[in-house]
Design a protein around this motif. Structure first.
Motif, PDB file in Angstrom:
ATOM      1  N   VAL A  35     -15.208 -23.599 -62.718  1.00  0.00           N
ATOM      2  CA  VAL A  35     -15.529 -24.987 -62.373  1.00  0.00           C
ATOM      3  C   VAL A  35     -14.298 -25.694 -61.818  1.00  0.00           C
ATOM      4  CG1 VAL A  35     -16.172 -27.244 -63.327  1.00  0.00           C
ATOM      5  CG2 VAL A  35     -17.433 -25.184 -63.988  1.00  0.00           C
ATOM      6  N   PHE A  36     -13.134 -25.445 -62.468  1.00  0.00           N
ATOM      7  CA  PHE A  36     -11.895 -26.086 -62.024  1.00  0.00           C
ATOM      8  C   PHE A  36     -11.583 -25.740 -60.575  1.00  0.00           C
ATOM      9  CE2 PHE A  36      -7.324 -25.720 -61.295  1.00  0.00           C
ATOM     10  CZ  PHE A  36      -6.918 -27.032 -61.525  1.00  0.00           C
ATOM     11  N   PHE A  37     -11.645 -24.427 -60.272  1.00  0.00           N
ATOM     12  CA  PHE A  37     -11.313 -24.014 -58.904  1.00  0.00           C
ATOM     13  C   PHE A  37     -12.364 -24.458 -57.902  1.00  0.00           C
ATOM     14  CE2 PHE A  37      -8.344 -21.086 -61.006  1.00  0.00           C
ATOM     15  CZ  PHE A  37      -7.217 -21.308 -60.218  1.00  0.00           C
ATOM     16  N   ARG A  38     -13.603 -24.491 -58.329  1.00  0.00           N
ATOM     17  CA  ARG A  38     -14.658 -24.953 -57.407  1.00  0.00           C
ATOM     18  C   ARG A  38     -14.467 -26.430 -57.087  1.00  0.00           C
ATOM     19  NH1 ARG A  38     -19.402 -23.098 -55.658  1.00  0.00           N
ATOM     20  NH2 ARG A  38     -19.285 -21.272 -56.993  1.00  0.00           N
ATOM     21  N   VAL A  39     -14.099 -27.200 -58.129  1.00  0.00           N
ATOM     22  CA  VAL A  39     -13.857 -28.629 -57.912  1.00  0.00           C
ATOM     23  C   VAL A  39     -12.644 -28.818 -57.026  1.00  0.00           C
ATOM     24  CG1 VAL A  39     -13.142 -30.767 -59.056  1.00  0.00           C
ATOM     25  CG2 VAL A  39     -14.965 -29.356 -60.045  1.00  0.00           C
ATOM     26  N   GLY A  40     -11.650 -27.945 -57.178  1.00  0.00           N
ATOM     27  CA  GLY A  40     -10.428 -28.084 -56.393  1.00  0.00           C
ATOM     28  C   GLY A  40     -10.604 -27.750 -54.935  1.00  0.00           C
ATOM     29  N   GLN A  41     -11.668 -26.992 -54.597  1.00  0.00           N
ATOM     30  CA  GLN A  41     -11.893 -26.611 -53.200  1.00  0.00           C
ATOM     31  C   GLN A  41     -12.554 -27.743 -52.437  1.00  0.00           C
ATOM     32  OE1 GLN A  41     -14.319 -23.148 -53.493  1.00  0.00           O
ATOM     33  NE2 GLN A  41     -12.580 -21.743 -53.550  1.00  0.00           N
ATOM     34  N   PRO A  42     -12.226 -27.879 -51.123  1.00  0.00           N
ATOM     35  CA  PRO A  42     -12.920 -28.887 -50.324  1.00  0.00           C
ATOM     36  C   PRO A  42     -14.372 -28.500 -50.132  1.00  0.00           C
ATOM     37  CG  PRO A  42     -11.533 -27.503 -48.940  1.00  0.00           C
ATOM     38  CD  PRO A  42     -11.233 -27.137 -50.356  1.00  0.00           C
ATOM     39  N   PRO A  43     -15.271 -29.451 -50.133  1.00  0.00           N
ATOM     40  CA  PRO A  43     -16.689 -29.121 -49.953  1.00  0.00           C
ATOM     41  C   PRO A  43     -16.926 -28.493 -48.583  1.00  0.00           C
ATOM     42  CG  PRO A  43     -16.322 -31.485 -49.714  1.00  0.00           C
ATOM     43  CD  PRO A  43     -15.029 -30.898 -50.200  1.00  0.00           C
ATOM     44  N   GLN A  44     -17.804 -27.477 -48.562  1.00  0.00           N
ATOM     45  CA  GLN A  44     -18.120 -26.805 -47.309  1.00  0.00           C
ATOM     46  C   GLN A  44     -19.167 -27.618 -46.553  1.00  0.00           C
ATOM     47  OE1 GLN A  44     -19.267 -22.814 -48.296  1.00  0.00           O
ATOM     48  NE2 GLN A  44     -17.150 -22.158 -48.650  1.00  0.00           N
ATOM     49  N   ASP A  45     -18.782 -28.100 -45.393  1.00  0.00           N
ATOM     50  CA  ASP A  45     -19.704 -28.906 -44.598  1.00  0.00           C
ATOM     51  C   ASP A  45     -20.766 -28.019 -43.974  1.00  0.00           C
ATOM     52  OD1 ASP A  45     -18.265 -31.172 -45.155  1.00  0.00           O
ATOM     53  OD2 ASP A  45     -16.954 -30.942 -43.401  1.00  0.00           O
ATOM     54  N   ALA A  46     -21.956 -28.536 -43.905  1.00  0.00           N
ATOM     55  CA  ALA A  46     -23.011 -27.837 -43.177  1.00  0.00           C
ATOM     56  C   ALA A  46     -22.704 -27.935 -41.685  1.00  0.00           C
ATOM     57  CB  ALA A  46     -24.358 -28.497 -43.476  1.00  0.00           C
ATOM     58  N   PRO A  47     -23.095 -26.912 -40.898  1.00  0.00           N
ATOM     59  CA  PRO A  47     -22.843 -26.961 -39.455  1.00  0.00           C
ATOM     60  C   PRO A  47     -23.393 -28.241 -38.841  1.00  0.00           C
ATOM     61  CG  PRO A  47     -23.715 -24.820 -40.109  1.00  0.00           C
ATOM     62  CD  PRO A  47     -23.815 -25.710 -41.308  1.00  0.00           C
ATOM     63  N   ARG A  48     -22.574 -28.876 -38.041  1.00  0.00           N
ATOM     64  CA  ARG A  48     -23.007 -30.137 -37.427  1.00  0.00           C
ATOM     65  C   ARG A  48     -23.805 -29.824 -36.171  1.00  0.00           C
ATOM     66  NH1 ARG A  48     -17.233 -32.756 -36.711  1.00  0.00           N
ATOM     67  NH2 ARG A  48     -16.886 -30.581 -36.150  1.00  0.00           N
ATOM     68  N   THR A  49     -25.030 -30.247 -36.166  1.00  0.00           N
ATOM     69  CA  THR A  49     -25.903 -30.011 -35.021  1.00  0.00           C
ATOM     70  C   THR A  49     -26.491 -31.332 -34.556  1.00  0.00           C
ATOM     71  OG1 THR A  49     -27.784 -29.601 -36.474  1.00  0.00           O
ATOM     72  CG2 THR A  49     -26.506 -27.688 -35.779  1.00  0.00           C
ATOM     73  N   LEU A  50     -26.904 -31.358 -33.293  1.00  0.00           N
ATOM     74  CA  LEU A  50     -27.551 -32.549 -32.760  1.00  0.00           C
ATOM     75  C   LEU A  50     -28.939 -32.698 -33.365  1.00  0.00           C
ATOM     76  CD1 LEU A  50     -26.722 -32.307 -28.941  1.00  0.00           C
ATOM     77  CD2 LEU A  50     -25.738 -33.899 -30.571  1.00  0.00           C
ATOM     78  N   SER A  51     -29.353 -33.932 -33.545  1.00  0.00           N
ATOM     79  CA  SER A  51     -30.736 -34.164 -33.959  1.00  0.00           C
ATOM     80  C   SER A  51     -31.653 -33.717 -32.826  1.00  0.00           C
ATOM     81  CB  SER A  51     -30.954 -35.651 -34.251  1.00  0.00           C
ATOM     82  OG  SER A  51     -30.837 -36.402 -33.048  1.00  0.00           O
ATOM     83  N   ARG A  52     -32.900 -33.492 -33.178  1.00  0.00           N
ATOM     84  CA  ARG A  52     -33.858 -33.059 -32.154  1.00  0.00           C
ATOM     85  C   ARG A  52     -33.951 -34.082 -31.010  1.00  0.00           C
ATOM     86  NH1 ARG A  52     -37.983 -29.423 -32.109  1.00  0.00           N
ATOM     87  NH2 ARG A  52     -37.739 -29.049 -34.360  1.00  0.00           N
ATOM     88  N   ALA A  53     -33.923 -35.375 -31.383  1.00  0.00           N
ATOM     89  CA  ALA A  53     -34.026 -36.432 -30.368  1.00  0.00           C
ATOM     90  C   ALA A  53     -32.813 -36.396 -29.430  1.00  0.00           C
ATOM     91  CB  ALA A  53     -34.141 -37.795 -31.039  1.00  0.00           C
ATOM     92  N   ASP A  54     -31.600 -36.251 -30.009  1.00  0.00           N
ATOM     93  CA  ASP A  54     -30.394 -36.215 -29.174  1.00  0.00           C
ATOM     94  C   ASP A  54     -30.357 -34.961 -28.312  1.00  0.00           C
ATOM     95  OD1 ASP A  54     -29.203 -38.633 -29.763  1.00  0.00           O
ATOM     96  OD2 ASP A  54     -28.158 -37.883 -31.527  1.00  0.00           O
ATOM     97  N   GLN A  55     -30.799 -33.822 -28.897  1.00  0.00           N
ATOM     98  CA  GLN A  55     -30.810 -32.581 -28.119  1.00  0.00           C
ATOM     99  C   GLN A  55     -31.745 -32.701 -26.919  1.00  0.00           C
ATOM    100  OE1 GLN A  55     -28.954 -29.432 -28.796  1.00  0.00           O
ATOM    101  NE2 GLN A  55     -29.506 -29.557 -26.642  1.00  0.00           N
ATOM    102  N   ASN A  56     -32.929 -33.269 -27.137  1.00  0.00           N
ATOM    103  CA  ASN A  56     -33.876 -33.465 -26.030  1.00  0.00           C
ATOM    104  C   ASN A  56     -33.287 -34.403 -24.972  1.00  0.00           C
ATOM    105  OD1 ASN A  56     -35.740 -31.805 -27.229  1.00  0.00           O
ATOM    106  ND2 ASN A  56     -36.867 -33.475 -28.219  1.00  0.00           N
TER     107      ASN A  56
END
Length: 286
Positions: A35-56
């Motif tokens: 738990v200590f080491f997991r808390v110490g790690q930076p959170p893994q961001d989900a891949p940033r993707t365009l919304s469907r509206a922006d992609q269109n």
């Protein structure tokens, strides 16, 4: 005897309990460490993707800008292209290739409008993305090299420009095995520059034109209009070199494509090729 057996059983029970408690303590410590080491790690961001509206919207704007450019409406096209860039820069998706493509496309349009400072700035941004995200193995690297050469050429740094052009051709051959339609158009343009009275280097022009012709012959889909233009300019280079028979051969091939593309015999391309053919045949006769 019974008392001794009872004592032994109690001792065994205590030993088992001690082992169990020690085991539980070890498990708890491992969990706490995890738990200590997991808390110490930076959170893994989900891949940033365009919304469907922006992609269109981006897809629509890309298509609109390209259509306007084909209609030679660069002023309108560059405004639309800038909208694409603003969306991608604001949303910052992980698809860096999309933003790089947008920079290169708008750079080309600014260059066609004669706004070289803006064009060069966008190519610089595109190159930074390639280097930062290690995209050197992508074909856009070749496109960027070619455009850097063009900017060097306009700055009259001819030796550096030549080096960039050679790098771009080598890059295309290594990474993709072909030169893109945009790069082929740029190489034809360069060849015509080398044929201008101020430079007058038809040998250098032929070097680029051969690369384009080779690509046009193997391209899928075919590029008939580019092949027609390439063979026409090859004919112009050969005329300057006084190789009239070779010039006639190239111009006849160019004329054959022109007849298919432009049924009107008074079309400007057909008239231009006819005039060049006359020069080749007059040269052969003397």
């Amino acid at each position: 005897m019974v008392q001794a057996q009872t004592t032994i059983r109690k001792r065994r029970a205590k030993a088992s309990l001690t082992l169990i408690l020690m085991f539980l303590l070890v498990v708890i410590m491992l969990v706490l460490v995890g738990v200590f080491f997991r808390v110490g790690q930076p959170p893994q961001d989900a891949p940033r993707t365009l919304s469907r509206a922006d992609q269109n919207k981006v897809n629509h704007l890309f298509f609109k800008a390209n259509s306007l450019r084909q209609e030679n409406k660069q002023k309108e096209a560059v405004v639309v292209g800038q909208q694409v860039i603003e969306i991608l820069e604001r949303e910052k998706p992980d698809d860096w290739m999309m933003l790089t493509m947008a920079y290169v496309a708008n750079s080309d349009m600014y260059r066609e409008l004669g706004q070289f400072d803006k064009a060069a700035t966008l190519i610089k941004r595109a190159k930074e993305i390639v280097e930062t995200n290690h995209l050197e193995e992508q074909h856009l690297t070749c496109e960027i090299l070619l455009r850097e050469g063009i900017f060097k050429y306009f700055s009259k740094d001819y030796l550096e420009a030549e080096d960039y052009f050679q790098q771009a051709l080598s890059c295309s051959g290594t990474l993709t095995g072909y030169v893109s339609a945009q790069s082929s158009s740029a190489l034809i343009w360069l060849a015509e520059v080398y044929l201008s009275p101020t430079i007058n280097n038809p040998q250098k022009a032929m070097q680029y034109l051969r690369a384009v012709e080779e690509v046009c012959e193997s391209a899928h889909p075919e590029r008939p209009q580019q092949m027609m233009t390439c063979q026409k300019v090859e004919g112009m280079a050969l005329l300057k070199m006084r190789k009239f028979s070779d010039a006639e051969e190239k111009l006849l091939a160019s004329n054959e494509i022109a007849e298919r593309l432009f049924p009107d015999p008074k079309h400007i391309e057909r008239l231009h090729i006819a005039g060049l053919l006359k020069q080749a045949r007059d040269g052969k006769a003397h």
